[in-house]
Design a protein around this motif. Structure first.
Motif, PDB file in Angstrom:
ATOM      1  N   PHE A   1      -2.929  -0.178   4.610  1.00  0.00           N
ATOM      2  CA  PHE A   1      -2.280   1.042   4.864  1.00  0.00           C
ATOM      3  C   PHE A   1      -2.017   1.173   6.812  1.00  0.00           C
ATOM      4  CE2 PHE A   1      -3.724   1.163   1.022  1.00  0.00           C
ATOM      5  CZ  PHE A   1      -3.309   2.135   0.304  1.00  0.00           C
TER       6      PHE A   1
ATOM      7  N   PRO B   1       0.684  -1.414  -0.267  1.00  0.00           N
ATOM      8  CA  PRO B   1      -0.450  -0.245  -0.143  1.00  0.00           C
ATOM      9  C   PRO B   1       0.701   1.629  -0.057  1.00  0.00           C
ATOM     10  CG  PRO B   1       0.013  -1.550   2.242  1.00  0.00           C
ATOM     11  CD  PRO B   1       0.115  -2.452   0.579  1.00  0.00           C
TER      12      PRO B   1
ATOM     13  N   ALA C   1      -6.690   0.410  -3.943  1.00  0.00           N
ATOM     14  CA  ALA C   1      -6.154   0.776  -2.608  1.00  0.00           C
ATOM     15  C   ALA C   1      -7.337  -0.113  -2.070  1.00  0.00           C
ATOM     16  CB  ALA C   1      -6.259   2.300  -1.856  1.00  0.00           C
TER      17      ALA C   1
ATOM     18  N   THR D   1      -3.288   9.610   1.105  1.00  0.00           N
ATOM     19  CA  THR D   1      -4.000   8.648   0.391  1.00  0.00           C
ATOM     20  C   THR D   1      -5.159   9.743   0.704  1.00  0.00           C
ATOM     21  OG1 THR D   1      -4.660   6.943   1.976  1.00  0.00           O
ATOM     22  CG2 THR D   1      -2.812   6.374   0.530  1.00  0.00           C
TER      23      THR D   1
END
Length: 101
Positions: free
Chosen positions: A36, A1, A29, A44
């Motif tokens: 993450f 990620p 994602a 992000t």
């Protein structure tokens, strides 16, 4: 990620506003969201605010500030995210350094 987070951060920092690009990154994602770290989530900023709201308690004050900045700088409307950020940050204001406010 981390590679997806770095790409998203780089394009946001470069003031790139290509919805198709961010949509493709978001699809990649979303399938790996649980992998993450809070730092990578903060990079992000193109993911939907409701995704972040579930994990904001994991963010350090700097991470909350970075996430708010990324959405604002990227021109991404996210009223639900900003409401969630405010709800998370308000009781923790004493934890914030001046530059994080």
């Amino acid at each position: 990620p981390q590679e997806l987070a770095s790409l998203a951060w780089s394009f946001t920092k470069a003031n790139c506003r290509e919805p198709e690009l961010f949509a493709a990154l978001a699809v990649g994602a979303a399938a790996r969201l649980g992998e993450f770290t809070p730092k990578a989530l903060g990079e992000t900023a193109w993911l939907k605010g409701r995704v972040y709201a579930k994990r904001l308690g994991e963010f350090a004050p700097q991470g909350l500030a970075n996430l708010a900045w990324a959405y604002a700088a990227g021109g991404q409307p996210a009223p639900a995210l900003f409401d969630a950020l405010a709800a998370e940050a308000t009781p923790r204001l004493a934890e914030f350094k001046p530059q994080e406010l």
